[in-house]
Design an enzyme around this catalytic site. Structure first.
Site, PDB file in Angstrom:
ATOM      1  N   LYS A 172       0.846  -1.195   0.000  1.00 28.54           N
ATOM      2  CA  LYS A 172       0.000   0.000   0.000  1.00 28.54           C
ATOM      3  C   LYS A 172       0.881   1.244   0.000  1.00 28.54           C
ATOM      4  O   LYS A 172       1.583   1.516   0.976  1.00 28.54           O
ATOM      5  CB  LYS A 172      -0.882   0.026   1.252  1.00 28.54           C
ATOM      6  CG  LYS A 172      -1.876   1.170   1.192  1.00 28.54           C
ATOM      7  CD  LYS A 172      -2.497   1.474   2.536  1.00 28.54           C
ATOM      8  CE  LYS A 172      -2.057   2.799   3.101  1.00 28.54           C
ATOM      9  NZ  LYS A 172      -2.185   3.959   2.243  1.00 28.54           N
ATOM     10  N   THR A 227       5.775   7.726  13.838  1.00 26.31           N
ATOM     11  CA  THR A 227       5.919   6.936  15.061  1.00 26.31           C
ATOM     12  C   THR A 227       4.556   6.559  15.644  1.00 26.31           C
ATOM     13  O   THR A 227       4.370   5.427  16.110  1.00 26.31           O
ATOM     14  CB  THR A 227       6.784   7.715  16.074  1.00 26.31           C
ATOM     15  OG1 THR A 227       8.095   7.836  15.501  1.00 26.31           O
ATOM     16  CG2 THR A 227       6.905   7.009  17.411  1.00 26.31           C
ATOM     17  N   THR A 229       1.738   6.060  14.058  1.00 28.23           N
ATOM     18  CA  THR A 229       1.182   4.975  13.237  1.00 28.23           C
ATOM     19  C   THR A 229       1.897   3.666  13.556  1.00 28.23           C
ATOM     20  O   THR A 229       1.266   2.605  13.646  1.00 28.23           O
ATOM     21  CB  THR A 229       1.320   5.294  11.735  1.00 28.23           C
ATOM     22  OG1 THR A 229       0.942   6.640  11.508  1.00 28.23           O
ATOM     23  CG2 THR A 229       0.469   4.381  10.887  1.00 28.23           C
ATOM     24  N   GLU A 247      10.061   1.546  10.412  1.00 29.10           N
ATOM     25  CA  GLU A 247      10.978   2.674  10.161  1.00 29.10           C
ATOM     26  C   GLU A 247      10.175   3.937  10.417  1.00 29.10           C
ATOM     27  O   GLU A 247       9.253   4.254   9.656  1.00 29.10           O
ATOM     28  CB  GLU A 247      11.483   2.651   8.713  1.00 29.10           C
ATOM     29  CG  GLU A 247      12.276   1.410   8.346  1.00 29.10           C
ATOM     30  CD  GLU A 247      13.543   1.266   9.165  1.00 29.10           C
ATOM     31  OE1 GLU A 247      14.018   2.259   9.743  1.00 29.10           O
ATOM     32  OE2 GLU A 247      14.052   0.139   9.237  1.00 29.10           O
ATOM     33  N   CYS A 281      13.087  11.807   6.093  1.00 30.29           N
ATOM     34  CA  CYS A 281      13.212  11.373   7.495  1.00 30.29           C
ATOM     35  C   CYS A 281      14.624  11.611   8.003  1.00 30.29           C
ATOM     36  O   CYS A 281      14.847  11.713   9.201  1.00 30.29           O
ATOM     37  CB  CYS A 281      12.839   9.904   7.619  1.00 30.29           C
ATOM     38  SG  CYS A 281      13.804   8.844   6.536  1.00 30.29           S
ATOM     39  N   GLU A 383       8.787  15.926  15.929  1.00 29.55           N
ATOM     40  CA  GLU A 383       9.131  15.907  14.506  1.00 29.55           C
ATOM     41  C   GLU A 383       8.197  16.856  13.747  1.00 29.55           C
ATOM     42  O   GLU A 383       6.977  16.698  13.803  1.00 29.55           O
ATOM     43  CB  GLU A 383       8.979  14.490  13.948  1.00 29.55           C
ATOM     44  CG  GLU A 383       9.429  14.402  12.497  1.00 29.55           C
ATOM     45  CD  GLU A 383       9.182  13.031  11.876  1.00 29.55           C
ATOM     46  OE1 GLU A 383       8.089  12.475  12.066  1.00 29.55           O
ATOM     47  OE2 GLU A 383      10.083  12.553  11.173  1.00 29.55           O
TER      48      GLU A 383
END
Ligand code: NAD
Length: 479
Positions: A172, A227, A229, A247, A281, A383
């Site tokens: 996905k 993070t 999720t 990740e 990221c 973040e």
């Protein structure tokens, strides 16, 4: 562009026939549709992948390698079209998509196509008692879920090792940037890729993503994204004992010492702060500079930042394109407001940019630099994932380590020094999965990649990823 799912080798509409809008962030215009698939489509994709598993996993590594090389070649052949689709979908400068994202996606397929030919498994000699060898077998159906910031690159980085190891895949892409994954499904159809081996289902995370994670037949899940999720996925996958690679987010530090190669440190820090509008990221968002060069660094850094052209991503001169979506644009602006409230001094940017013409309704933000913000404030802890960085002076190596390590994240860091001992000590002391010394974003695909602390668990990249997608079985033979 009307996007379709790709299930069992067929491009198809979602069963419920529902669609989401696909927006071009540089213009704010809706330019296409994305299937809003649900559990029924995921079920069909998992069944197709399950059916294809015995024959795909029975191919030799060489045969699977040939298929992956065909995909790599087809990406090469459609490079310009893919780069344009990625730029329009994501808002990133076309030059960046052409130079980095799409070539790296092609290289992911090439790398795993060849790596799988050279992997070797362990044997352990027990002398007269016999010996052990480890057989690594593919797991079955892999669920691969990826984010929007480097759409095809991160998508392919999961899919390629999963397929090379002999798994079949239900994947996905992010609903925010589905176009290149759709073009990949066209490629699979055009090269007659074996049916059901790779299935691509589009839709929302809470619907399609969650269905992939919950499905009892996806025994391995590889996820890249935020993070929060990652935490939600863990809650579902852990009690089902699924193999999981996560990740996640970062809040990366650049640590710049007095004795650095000054020009290189300034130039690369600007790149590591604002490439892809700060939406990588691995971008550094906290820049710590030793006090002896702090003022000089600040002046040189700001002068280069002033030269970054925020412009239509399709123009040759664009160095910064659009923020990926209206929601994300508003989130980044709210963080700029927060940084002001927290007492930060704005040194550059701090506002949206209104362009003229085609992009007048696009989501653009000026490269933004703050100083005078303490380590504990939210701006330095959370973040933001946009073109916003903070500058902070430090005195000693110990202080630099405390500052750099002072968040819940641990993805990447850069260190700038010409002193070899400082470099080694800092690299060992930084809590991050990857440390770049006097460089940034240099990638060797053979190395393991991933974060520590809340930046993730498990590793992607290199032989590590090939092994992640296998189940090791120990066989002990008595002589
Ligand atoms: P996100 O977590 O919102 O979404 C990532 C993917 O997960 C999307 O495909 C989304 O649809 C799906 N998803 C959302 N909710 C889900 C659920 N409940 N179950 C299953 N799937 C779900 O992240 P994003 O906004 O797309 O991407 C930005 C984030 O990704 C940032 O935090 C960034 O740091 C991180 N990221 C990390 C890396 C890395 O290698 N560590 C690389 C790129 C991006």
């Amino acid at each position: 562009m009307k996007i379709l799912n790709y299930i069992n080798g067929v491009l198809q509409a979602p069963v419920n026939n529902k669609y989401l809008d696909n927006t071009n962030p540089a213009t704010g215009e809706i330019y296409g549709n994305i299937p809003r698939s649900d559990a029924e489509d995921v079920e069909a994709a998992v069944m197709a992948a399950k059916k294809a598993f015995p024959s795909w996993s029975a191919l030799s590594a060489g045969q699977r390698s040939n298929w992956l090389l065909k995909i790599a070649q087809a990406i090469e052949d459609r490079m310009d079209e893919l780069a344009l689709a990625e730029s329009v979908d994501n808002g990133k400068p076309l030059s960046l998509a052409k130079a980095v994202d799409i070539p790296r996606a092609r290289d992911n397929f090439k790398f795993y196509a060849t790596a799988v030919l050279h992997d070797a498994y362990e044997t352990h000699d027990m002398g007269a008692d016999g010996f052990n060898y480890t057989l690594r077998q593919p797991i079955g159906v892999a669920g691969c879920i990826s984010p929007w910031n480097l759409p095809l690159y991160l998508f392919s980085w999961k899919i390629a090792p999963a397929l090379a190891s002999g798994n079949t895949v239900v994947a996905k892409p992010s609903e925010v940037t589905p176009a290149t994954a759709y073009l990949l499904s066209e490629i699979l159809r055009d090269i007659d890729f074996p049916k059901g081996v790779l299935n691509i289902v589009h839709g929302l995370g809470g619907e399609v993503g969650a269905s992939i994670v919950e499905h009892p037949d996806t025994q391995v899940i590889s996820f890249t994204g935020g993070t929060e999720t990652g935490k939600a996925i863990s809650k579902v996958a852990a009690p089902m004992f699924k193999k999981l690679s996560l990740e996640l987010g970062g809040k990366n530090a650049n640590v710049i010492f007095n004795d650095c190669d000054f020009d290189e440190a300034v130039k690369t820090s600007v790149r590591s702060s604002f490439s892809n509008q700060g939406q990588i990221c691995l971008c550094g968002s906290r820049i710590y500079v030793q006090r002896g060069i702090y003022d000089k660094f600040k002046a040189a850094f700001l002068s280069r930042v002033a030269g970054l052209t925020v412009a239509d991503p399709l123009s040759q001169t664009s160095r910064m394109g659009a923020i990926v979506s209206k929601d994300h644009f508003e989130k980044v602006l709210s963080y700029i407001e927060l940084a002001r409230e927290e007492g930060g001094t704005i040194l550059a940017g701090g506002h949206a940019v209104k362009l003229e013409g085609r992009c007048e309704n696009g989501y653009f933000i000026a490269p933004t630099v703050f100083e005078n913000l303490p380590i504990g404030c939210r701006t330095n802890q959370e973040e933001i994932f946009g073109p916003v960085v903070t500058l902070t002076p430090f005195d000693t190596e110990e202080e630099a380590l405390l500052l750099a390590n002072g968040t819940v994240y641990g993805l990447a860091s850069t260190v700038w020094t010409t002193n070899l001992q400082t470099a080694h000590r800092m690299a060992a002391g930084l809590h991050a999965g990857i440390i770049w010394v006097n460089c940034w974003l240099n990638r060797d695909l053979r190395t393991p990649f991933g974060g520590v602390k809340q930046s993730g668990v498990g590793r992607e990249g290199g032989f590590e990823a090939l092994r992640f997608f296998t189940e090791p079985k120990n066989i002990c033979i008595k002589l």
